[in-house]
Design a protein around this motif. Structure first.
Motif, PDB file in Angstrom:
ATOM      1  N   PHE A  36     -13.700 -17.234  73.856  1.00  0.00           N
ATOM      2  CA  PHE A  36     -13.434 -16.131  74.765  1.00  0.00           C
ATOM      3  C   PHE A  36     -14.461 -14.961  74.452  1.00  0.00           C
ATOM      4  O   PHE A  36     -15.250 -14.862  73.599  1.00  0.00           O
ATOM      5  CB  PHE A  36     -12.008 -15.544  74.485  1.00  0.00           C
ATOM      6  CG  PHE A  36     -10.922 -16.401  74.337  1.00  0.00           C
ATOM      7  CD1 PHE A  36     -10.509 -17.179  75.765  1.00  0.00           C
ATOM      8  CD2 PHE A  36     -10.090 -17.076  73.582  1.00  0.00           C
ATOM      9  CE1 PHE A  36      -9.649 -17.840  75.807  1.00  0.00           C
ATOM     10  CE2 PHE A  36      -9.123 -17.734  73.561  1.00  0.00           C
ATOM     11  CZ  PHE A  36      -8.800 -18.400  74.853  1.00  0.00           C
ATOM     12  N   LEU A  37     -14.452 -13.936  75.585  1.00  0.00           N
ATOM     13  CA  LEU A  37     -15.270 -12.958  75.440  1.00  0.00           C
ATOM     14  C   LEU A  37     -14.434 -11.817  75.793  1.00  0.00           C
ATOM     15  O   LEU A  37     -13.349 -12.002  76.704  1.00  0.00           O
ATOM     16  CB  LEU A  37     -16.710 -13.131  75.992  1.00  0.00           C
ATOM     17  CG  LEU A  37     -16.887 -13.251  77.465  1.00  0.00           C
ATOM     18  CD1 LEU A  37     -16.263 -12.140  78.462  1.00  0.00           C
ATOM     19  CD2 LEU A  37     -18.209 -13.683  77.767  1.00  0.00           C
ATOM     20  N   HIS A  38     -14.888 -10.494  75.747  1.00  0.00           N
ATOM     21  CA  HIS A  38     -14.328  -9.275  76.388  1.00  0.00           C
ATOM     22  C   HIS A  38     -15.153  -8.824  77.374  1.00  0.00           C
ATOM     23  O   HIS A  38     -16.474  -8.561  77.021  1.00  0.00           O
ATOM     24  CB  HIS A  38     -14.012  -8.159  75.420  1.00  0.00           C
ATOM     25  CG  HIS A  38     -13.049  -8.362  74.422  1.00  0.00           C
ATOM     26  ND1 HIS A  38     -13.146  -9.287  73.380  1.00  0.00           N
ATOM     27  CD2 HIS A  38     -11.769  -8.245  74.209  1.00  0.00           C
ATOM     28  CE1 HIS A  38     -11.893  -9.743  72.624  1.00  0.00           C
ATOM     29  NE2 HIS A  38     -11.155  -8.998  73.356  1.00  0.00           N
ATOM     30  N   LEU A  39     -14.763  -8.550  78.465  1.00  0.00           N
ATOM     31  CA  LEU A  39     -15.645  -8.116  79.634  1.00  0.00           C
ATOM     32  C   LEU A  39     -15.233  -6.818  80.074  1.00  0.00           C
ATOM     33  O   LEU A  39     -14.114  -6.227  80.412  1.00  0.00           O
ATOM     34  CB  LEU A  39     -15.532  -9.063  80.929  1.00  0.00           C
ATOM     35  CG  LEU A  39     -15.792  -8.448  82.277  1.00  0.00           C
ATOM     36  CD1 LEU A  39     -17.260  -8.280  82.541  1.00  0.00           C
ATOM     37  CD2 LEU A  39     -15.350  -9.418  83.486  1.00  0.00           C
ATOM     38  N   ALA A  40     -16.103  -5.793  79.858  1.00  0.00           N
ATOM     39  CA  ALA A  40     -15.864  -4.571  80.223  1.00  0.00           C
ATOM     40  C   ALA A  40     -16.507  -4.239  81.528  1.00  0.00           C
ATOM     41  O   ALA A  40     -17.831  -3.986  81.798  1.00  0.00           O
ATOM     42  CB  ALA A  40     -16.578  -3.578  79.105  1.00  0.00           C
ATOM     43  N   THR A  41     -15.794  -3.427  82.612  1.00  0.00           N
ATOM     44  CA  THR A  41     -16.175  -2.927  83.812  1.00  0.00           C
ATOM     45  C   THR A  41     -15.877  -1.446  83.906  1.00  0.00           C
ATOM     46  O   THR A  41     -15.071  -0.784  82.873  1.00  0.00           O
ATOM     47  CB  THR A  41     -15.504  -3.681  84.815  1.00  0.00           C
ATOM     48  OG1 THR A  41     -14.229  -3.629  84.630  1.00  0.00           O
ATOM     49  CG2 THR A  41     -16.167  -5.068  84.783  1.00  0.00           C
ATOM     50  N   CYS A  42     -16.598  -0.788  84.681  1.00  0.00           N
ATOM     51  CA  CYS A  42     -16.266   0.858  84.644  1.00  0.00           C
ATOM     52  C   CYS A  42     -16.473   1.211  86.092  1.00  0.00           C
ATOM     53  O   CYS A  42     -17.514   0.983  86.590  1.00  0.00           O
ATOM     54  CB  CYS A  42     -17.176   1.441  83.518  1.00  0.00           C
ATOM     55  SG  CYS A  42     -16.766   3.342  83.574  1.00  0.00           S
ATOM     56  N   VAL A  43     -15.729   2.110  86.524  1.00  0.00           N
ATOM     57  CA  VAL A  43     -15.799   2.782  87.679  1.00  0.00           C
ATOM     58  C   VAL A  43     -15.199   4.105  87.630  1.00  0.00           C
ATOM     59  O   VAL A  43     -14.207   4.524  87.017  1.00  0.00           O
ATOM     60  CB  VAL A  43     -15.229   2.116  88.820  1.00  0.00           C
ATOM     61  CG1 VAL A  43     -15.146   3.061  90.238  1.00  0.00           C
ATOM     62  CG2 VAL A  43     -15.789   0.985  89.207  1.00  0.00           C
TER      63      VAL A  43
END
Length: 227
Positions: A36-43
């Protein structure tokens, strides 16, 4: 408050930055070992983190550079975020992440004390300081939704499905994360395929050592297998 002296280089800036044409071996090993990985998005300065299954490919018929494949519900928050802002950050590590026993039980029950620990549990805890615990990698890149119904989407979905189909039954009994159900979240007709084109990587080891890597501009995306 006294300032704590640093035994290793400060990590606020670029540390031992190197420009490379391919990912370092330790980063590739980390990507191949972890599930698994952690996906970071931002708006609008509102970050959002998702736990994801993924597939790493060093190259493909549609991309000359290293990529990471994920799948997502088309109406999910992360999908909406990356459409607006394709800049993403990923965190992946191959550390054993189960919390080790504490000296006493927490009110909730917590981890068993050493006197109740099985030999298998002790072995797993010891693995956390073995070679299995090498680095964590923070990966920055740009994300895109592969055109729906395209040959590229079919190819990437197939690679992702194959990489997340396990022969060992205990894996299938593990808790399913947001995109972890193969039939629903990988092979589902409406599911979208996300590609992340890797730009740079920061690695950190358990001693606090930090290194920065930047991929040279050679892995440009290709269309229909042609650059």
């Amino acid at each position: 408050m006294d300032q704590i002296s640093l035994n290793y280089e400060a990590s606020a800036g670029d540390t031992h930055k190197q420009t490379v044409s391919e990912l370092p071996t330790e980063v590739v090993q980390c990507l191949e070992n972890a599930r698994f990985l952690h996906l970071a998005t931002c708006v609008d300065n509102q970050p959002h983190v998702s736990l994801m299954n993924y597939t790493y490919l060093p190259t493909s018929p549609y991309s000359a550079g290293p990529i990471i494949i994920m799948t997502t519900n088309p109406s999910s928050k992360k999908t909406n975020n990356l459409v607006v802002n394709p800049n993403v950050s990923l965190l992946v590590h191959d550390w054993v992440s189960h919390r080790p026993p504490t000296q006493g039980r927490r009110p909730s029950g917590g981890s068993p004390g050493p006197e109740h620990r099985s030999s298998l549990a002790s072995l797993l805890i010891n693995l956390n300081t073995s070679a299995m615990s090498s680095i964590s990698a923070t990966i920055n890149g740009t994300a895109e939704l592969v055109p729906h119904g395209s040959e590229a989407e079919k190819y990437y979905r197939g690679q992702h499905l194959e990489n997340n189909t396990f022969d060992n039954a205990p894996f299938d009994r593990q808790p399913v994360v947001e995109d972890g159900g193969r039939e629903c979240f990988v092979a589902g007709e409406e599911v979208r395929v996300i590609l992340v084109h890797i730009k740079d990587v920061r690695t950190s080891d358990w001693k606090g050592g930090v290194r920065d890597w930047v991929l040279s501009e050679g892995g440009n995306p290709v269309s229909n297998g042609v650059r």
